[in-house]
Design a protein around this motif. Structure first.
Motif, PDB file in Angstrom:
ATOM      1  N   GLY A 308      47.748  34.397  37.812  1.00 50.87           N
ATOM      2  CA  GLY A 308      47.430  33.588  36.637  1.00 50.87           C
ATOM      3  C   GLY A 308      45.978  33.576  36.241  1.00 50.87           C
ATOM      4  O   GLY A 308      45.530  32.642  35.558  1.00 50.87           O
ATOM      5  N   ARG A 313      51.511  32.226  34.582  1.00 50.28           N
ATOM      6  CA  ARG A 313      52.593  33.169  34.882  1.00 50.28           C
ATOM      7  C   ARG A 313      53.774  32.372  35.417  1.00 50.28           C
ATOM      8  O   ARG A 313      53.617  31.479  36.257  1.00 50.28           O
ATOM      9  CB  ARG A 313      52.154  34.203  35.925  1.00 50.28           C
ATOM     10  CG  ARG A 313      50.944  35.041  35.542  1.00 50.28           C
ATOM     11  CD  ARG A 313      51.263  35.989  34.404  1.00 50.28           C
ATOM     12  NE  ARG A 313      52.173  37.044  34.784  1.00 50.28           N
ATOM     13  CZ  ARG A 313      51.807  38.305  35.018  1.00 50.28           C
ATOM     14  NH1 ARG A 313      50.537  38.667  34.903  1.00 50.28           N
ATOM     15  NH2 ARG A 313      52.702  39.209  35.349  1.00 50.28           N
ATOM     16  N   TYR A 315      57.682  32.834  37.156  1.00 45.56           N
ATOM     17  CA  TYR A 315      58.606  33.760  37.815  1.00 45.56           C
ATOM     18  C   TYR A 315      59.915  33.042  38.095  1.00 45.56           C
ATOM     19  O   TYR A 315      59.943  31.863  38.480  1.00 45.56           O
ATOM     20  CB  TYR A 315      58.008  34.279  39.125  1.00 45.56           C
ATOM     21  CG  TYR A 315      56.666  34.941  38.951  1.00 45.56           C
ATOM     22  CD1 TYR A 315      56.572  36.254  38.501  1.00 45.56           C
ATOM     23  CD2 TYR A 315      55.491  34.243  39.203  1.00 45.56           C
ATOM     24  CE1 TYR A 315      55.339  36.862  38.320  1.00 45.56           C
ATOM     25  CE2 TYR A 315      54.252  34.833  39.027  1.00 45.56           C
ATOM     26  CZ  TYR A 315      54.176  36.144  38.582  1.00 45.56           C
ATOM     27  OH  TYR A 315      52.957  36.734  38.392  1.00 45.56           O
ATOM     28  N   ASP A 412      57.833  36.217  33.645  1.00 46.75           N
ATOM     29  CA  ASP A 412      56.991  37.388  33.910  1.00 46.75           C
ATOM     30  C   ASP A 412      57.524  38.242  35.046  1.00 46.75           C
ATOM     31  O   ASP A 412      56.971  39.309  35.330  1.00 46.75           O
ATOM     32  CB  ASP A 412      55.568  36.931  34.238  1.00 46.75           C
ATOM     33  CG  ASP A 412      54.935  36.202  33.070  1.00 46.75           C
ATOM     34  OD1 ASP A 412      54.622  36.862  32.071  1.00 46.75           O
ATOM     35  OD2 ASP A 412      54.769  34.959  33.151  1.00 46.75           O
TER      36      ASP A 412
END
Length: 700
Positions: A308, A313, A315, A412
């Motif tokens: 990041g 970010r 996931y 991401d």
């Protein structure tokens, strides 16, 4: 004097022949002097030797003429012999015989002395070489011990100690290198066969010096200057700058380590067994160190973005359930999210997969004809059942799209874990927790509890199946959340390194898999060898894939074992290599368990506990699979996937729900024997990837 010994000449009369007479008995003709002068014979005037006290007198004929012919200095008859002219000294043949024998003895003595000197010299060289070799062995053992010291110190976060040991390694490697570069060893390098081993040893010494000077010492110095403790802030956030600095140090050393590893890999095997035993561990040790360097080198360029540094970010975390076994790992029963913004980590709640993804596979995912042939439309139509495909990047991209359609949020990347990782995380951190139903879980029992005990508790025969299944799903999600909290909460340098080690171990055998949406970042994952892609385009080493799917809704994965054994290669006359492979499936269930387990565990099929799984054999790129024999009479078919030939147990039912013919009744095994062939133009040893099973946990 007539010579009676071994020096008599062939001109001596034969047995029974008188002097002066030819072998035919006629008198020999008178010989002439050179230039036609008549032969003149000087009367022979011998001197009687003086008899010394204690000596026996010579025979009566001593000194008497032996014939009418001339006598040479040896006392033999020589018809061309020319007598010496008179002189003031009284010479006779006896004196000249003594002089000539003395010269012969002197030459012989000199020769013996030279030979003795050579023997002593060679013996001395051999002794010196043997002594030096013994010293070399001690030095090499010491170097390996020092390498272990460096690794142990780093693991124990004693970075000053690691730097000190690295300096010691540097000095030892230099000493060994100098010793093996001495004239003594250079001469040994010229000896046939042995010389090749000596040169290999010299190369290894050079490599150790290079590695210590330009990689190991600089890395340990960087660890002293920027220890991993600086990678974690007081609030538990990740210090991206410190992490990047450390990875940058590894990145700068990586070319040296690769060069050293390449030089060692190019060396032939040693002829001398003792030397091979001494030096091969050095090659293995350096190869392992290089592997770590290269992984970090590949990971370094993207670490900032992943954590990041360039913005938040997110996931998707997928907990794949091995009890509901799928080729990609298992049914993704629980899912959650992990967000990182400039090193700040936030873990979202885990929940049932049905709440995280849309049911139908999104149309934009474009399921291919190859996928429908191998995994059948009944399964590819559901987003969560695309785990039937062992090609993880393909599966993860479908899950990411299905999550986005459900939540409206793009991710991401997708990180997959299996329940065995929960146990490994808890064992590494020493953490434990108690679920809401009172079930205790720690690093010794997590897998058995999550993959067997909870199902047996809530889904065994006689239980309320619908309610029990919801309870188990909720407890499974609860356990996954606890495990990640244990790993991420109150993180420090020690727990960070343990977390990294656990995750790297999972990446080695598909218990952890990572897919990144950014193509450049995903390429880095592939370069590290952790993409778990099963396409021809991404295969770097010839790889055999063996994967399994259980199509019926059940928890039979706990009792399903799969083992694959590969023989050594057999070289063909055309340069090809052939491997004989055996894959064994085992149903560990007992009849009693099959009767006691509920339908959610044993499936609603009429043959309770009798398994019938789909099995897939992915051939290596450029290679082939042939001569497949199934002990249970399984029906086999052939297809392709992304350039790879696949042999599999195909559908024999023809109905809406595909069913294979691959019977594996309770308590039985089935073996599949087959041949894998690599043509001459395919380089590298055959590798194996396979669906992770729970066999070792079941057996324990």
């Amino acid at each position: 004097m007539q010579n009676q010994g071994k020096h008599s000449r062939p001109s001596q009369p034969g047995f029974g022949q008188q002097p002066g007479q030819s072998r035919a008995g006629a008198p020999r003709p008178q010989q002439n002097q050179p230039y036609g002068q008549p032969h003149q014979q000087r009367p022979y005037q011998p001197q009687q030797p003086t008899q010394q006290f204690g000596q026996q007198p010579y025979g009566d004929n001593f000194g008497a003429p032996q014939s009418n012919y001339n006598a040479n200095a040896y006392g033999n008859r020589d018809y061309n012999f020319q007598p010496l002219p008179p002189s003031n000294h009284n010479h006779d043949g006896m004196i000249r015989v003594k002089k000539k024998r003395k010269k012969k003895r002197t030459g012989l003595i000199v020769a013996i002395v030279i030979i003795v000197c050579l023997i002593v010299g060679v013996g001395g060289y051999g002794a010196a070489l043997a002594f030096s070799a013994k010293d070399m062995k001690a030095q090499a053992s010491g170097i390996l011990s020092t390498v272990n010291e460096v690794q142990t110190a780093i693991t124990g976060q004693d970075f000053a100690g690691a730097a000190q040991s690295a300096t010691k390694l540097q000095a030892s490697a230099k000493t060994l290198d100098e010793a093996l570069s001495s004239p003594l060893w250079n001469v040994a390098g010229m000896i046939p066969v042995i010389g090749e081993d000596v040169k290999s040893a010299q190369t290894i010494a050079d490599v150790l010096t290079d590695a210590s000077d330009n990689a190991i010492v600089p890395l340990t110095q960087s660890l002293v200057q920027t220890p991993p403790s600086e990678c974690i802030g007081q609030d538990g956030s990740l210090n991206i700058a410190a992490i990047s600095t450390l990875l940058g140090s590894i990145q700068s050393c990586a070319p040296t380590m690769q060069r050293c590893a390449d030089e060692l890999n190019a060396l032939p095997s040693m002829h001398i067994e003792q030397l091979e035993k001494m030096l091969s561990p050095a090659k293995d040790k350096l190869a392992n160190i290089n592997s770590t360097f290269q992984q970090a080198n590949t990971f370094a360029p993207i670490i900032g973005a992943l954590l990041g540094a360039d913005g938040n970010r997110t996931y998707l975390l997928a907990a794949q359930n091995s009890a509901e076994i799928r080729a990609s790992g298992g049914f993704p029963g629980s899912m959650g999210t992990l967000s990182i913004d400039n090193g700040q980590i936030e873990l979202g709640d885990f929940t049932k997969v049905y709440d995280m993804m849309v049911e139908d596979t999104p149309a934009q995912c474009n399921i291919t004809d190859e996928e429908n042939t191998l995994f059948y439309p009944w399964y590819t139509q559901y987003s969560w059942d695309n785990g039937f495909n062992p090609d993880y990047p393909r599966v993860a991209s479908i899950w990411a799209t299905a999550y986005q359609e459900k939540s409206g949020q793009a991710v991401d990347g997708v990180i997959s874990i299996t329940p065995t990782m929960v146990q490994d995380l808890l064992a590494a951190t020493g953490e434990s927790f108690t679920l809401s139903d009172g079930t205790y879980i720690d690093g010794t029992n997590a897998t058995e509890v999550l993959q067997h005990d909870l199902y047996w508790k809530y889904l065994s025969s006689g239980a309320n199946m619908a309610d029990g299944n919801d309870i188990v799903d909720a407890l499974f999600s609860e356990a996954a959340g606890y495990a990640f909290d244990a790993a991420l909460d109150n993180m420090n340098a020690t727990s960070l390194m343990k977390l990294v080690n656990v995750m790297m171990g999972g990446l080695d055998d598909r218990r952890v898999m990572i897919w990144l949406a950014n193509p450049t970042e995903q390429q880095n994952i592939e370069d590290m060898g952790y993409s778990e892609s099963m396409t021809a385009a991404t295969q770097k080493q010839p790889t055999l894939g063996v994967f399994i799917n259980y199509w019926l809704g059940s928890k039979l994965g706990w009792w399903l074992g799969m083992d694959t054994q590969i023989s050594g290669p057999v070289a063909g006359s055309d340069g090809s290599r052939t491997y004989h492979v055996t894959t064994t499936l085992t149903n560990f269930l007992t009849e009693q368990e099959a009767l006691a387990g509920g339908d959610y565990i044993m499936s609603e099929d009429s043959n309770r506990g009798n398994m019938n799984p789909f099995l897939y054999f992915y051939a290596p790129v450029g290679g082939s699979i042939s001569d497949v024999v199934a002990s249970n009479g399984a029906t086999l078919g052939k297809a392709t996937y992304q350039g790879i030939d696949v042999t599999y147990t195909c559908d024999v039912d023809g109905g809406m729900v595909a069913k294979p013919n691959n019977p594996l009744p309770v308590g039985t095994t089935a073996t599949f024997t087959y041949t894998v062939t690599l043509p001459a133009d395919v380089q590298g040893d055959l590798q194996l990837v396979t669906t992770p099973t729970l066999t070792k946990y079941h057996e324990n």
